[in-house]
Design an enzyme around this catalytic site. Structure first.
Site, mmCIF file in Angstrom:
data_model
loop_
_atom_site.group_PDB
_atom_site.id
_atom_site.type_symbol
_atom_site.label_atom_id
_atom_site.label_comp_id
_atom_site.label_asym_id
_atom_site.label_seq_id
_atom_site.Cartn_x
_atom_site.Cartn_y
_atom_site.Cartn_z
ATOM 1 N N HIS A 99 0.849 -1.200 0.000
ATOM 2 C CA HIS A 99 0.000 0.000 0.000
ATOM 3 C C HIS A 99 0.880 1.244 0.000
ATOM 4 O O HIS A 99 1.940 1.266 0.623
ATOM 5 C CB HIS A 99 -0.946 0.019 1.204
ATOM 6 C CG HIS A 99 -0.250 -0.138 2.519
ATOM 7 N ND1 HIS A 99 0.147 -1.356 3.021
ATOM 8 C CD2 HIS A 99 0.135 0.783 3.436
ATOM 9 C CE1 HIS A 99 0.741 -1.188 4.180
ATOM 10 N NE2 HIS A 99 0.748 0.112 4.463
ATOM 11 N N HIS A 101 0.942 5.301 0.912
ATOM 12 C CA HIS A 101 0.283 6.370 1.669
ATOM 13 C C HIS A 101 0.348 7.671 0.862
ATOM 14 O O HIS A 101 1.428 8.050 0.394
ATOM 15 C CB HIS A 101 1.020 6.630 2.993
ATOM 16 C CG HIS A 101 1.014 5.482 3.958
ATOM 17 N ND1 HIS A 101 0.223 5.456 5.081
ATOM 18 C CD2 HIS A 101 1.717 4.312 3.978
ATOM 19 C CE1 HIS A 101 0.445 4.334 5.766
ATOM 20 N NE2 HIS A 101 1.346 3.628 5.110
HETATM 21 P P1 AMP Z 1 1.922 0.491 7.363
HETATM 22 O O1 AMP Z 1 2.684 0.805 8.609
HETATM 23 O O2 AMP Z 1 2.447 1.231 6.169
HETATM 24 O O3 AMP Z 1 1.764 -0.996 7.128
HETATM 25 O O4 AMP Z 1 0.504 1.141 7.606
HETATM 26 C C1 AMP Z 1 -0.709 0.469 7.659
HETATM 27 C C2 AMP Z 1 -1.759 1.518 7.686
HETATM 28 O O5 AMP Z 1 -3.019 0.905 7.562
HETATM 29 C C3 AMP Z 1 -1.771 2.356 8.978
HETATM 30 O O6 AMP Z 1 -1.571 3.724 8.650
HETATM 31 C C4 AMP Z 1 -3.174 2.083 9.549
HETATM 32 O O7 AMP Z 1 -3.728 3.217 10.151
HETATM 33 C C5 AMP Z 1 -3.934 1.647 8.326
HETATM 34 N N1 AMP Z 1 -5.076 0.756 8.581
HETATM 35 C C6 AMP Z 1 -5.059 -0.380 9.313
HETATM 36 N N2 AMP Z 1 -6.288 -0.963 9.300
HETATM 37 C C7 AMP Z 1 -7.074 -0.156 8.542
HETATM 38 C C8 AMP Z 1 -8.453 -0.220 8.142
HETATM 39 N N3 AMP Z 1 -9.257 -1.209 8.552
HETATM 40 N N4 AMP Z 1 -8.939 0.772 7.372
HETATM 41 C C9 AMP Z 1 -8.129 1.782 6.970
HETATM 42 N N5 AMP Z 1 -6.827 1.893 7.294
HETATM 43 C C10 AMP Z 1 -6.304 0.933 8.083
#
Ligand code: AMP
Ligand code: ZN
Length: 135
Positions: A99, A101
């Site tokens: 993903h 950001h």
């Molecule tokens: P990362 O550290 O790049 O793996 O970030 C994962 C991101 O996913 C974090 O910023 C979380 O806030 C976000 N996240 C986790 N669960 C959800 C969800 N159900 N809906 C939207 N965002 C999410």
């Protein structure tokens, strides 16, 4: 993947604030935003990180990120944006479905993303040579 939360969002089994969908890509709001409008852009298919993504898909993700960034500038009046991607646990990846950001930014919001350092004498060229060897 059944135990992957982003696959479950793609499948409609978990709620998400979806903002843009193409046949292969989904963009939805991060549930814990740095600023309102902080968006995650993901491939619908399960790939763990950037290195697992086929080239074409990575290009499509980049294209969607740019569209999202334009919307953030236009309708949320952001003055800038950061594009970020955490790959592997050591880099802070918590959800192992690739993903990107897209994070709105505002002048003076005080965020400092990466503390920077310096090279010891000779190490800058040595490091560049190590990388060139693999490229
Ligand atoms: P990362 O550290 O790049 O793996 O970030 C994962 C991101 O996913 C974090 O910023 C979380 O806030 C976000 N996240 C986790 N669960 C959800 C969800 N159900 N809906 C939207 N965002 C999410
Ligand atoms: Zn997944």
């Amino acid at each position: 993947m059944q135990d992957c939360i982003f696959c479950r969002i793609v499948a409609g089994q978990l709620p998400a604030a979806r903002i843009l969908e193409t046949p292969k890509i989904l963009a939805f709001l991060d549930i814990a935003p740095v600023h309102y409008g902080h968006t995650l852009v993901i491939p619908k298919a399960h790939h763990q990180n950037l290195l697992d993504l086929p080239d074409g898909l990575w290009e499509e993700i980049g294209h969607v990120c740019r569209r999202v960034a334009q919307a953030i500038q236009l309708n949320l009046k952001a003055q800038g944006f950061n594009i970020g991607m955490n790959n592997f646990a050591a880099a802070g990846q918590e959800v192992f479905h690739a993903h990107v950001h897209v994070i709105p930014r505002y002048s003076g919001d005080g965020l400092k993303l990466f503390p920077q350092g310096s090279y010891k004498p000779g190490d800058l060229e040595k490091t560049a040579a190590q990388l060139r060897q693999a490229l």
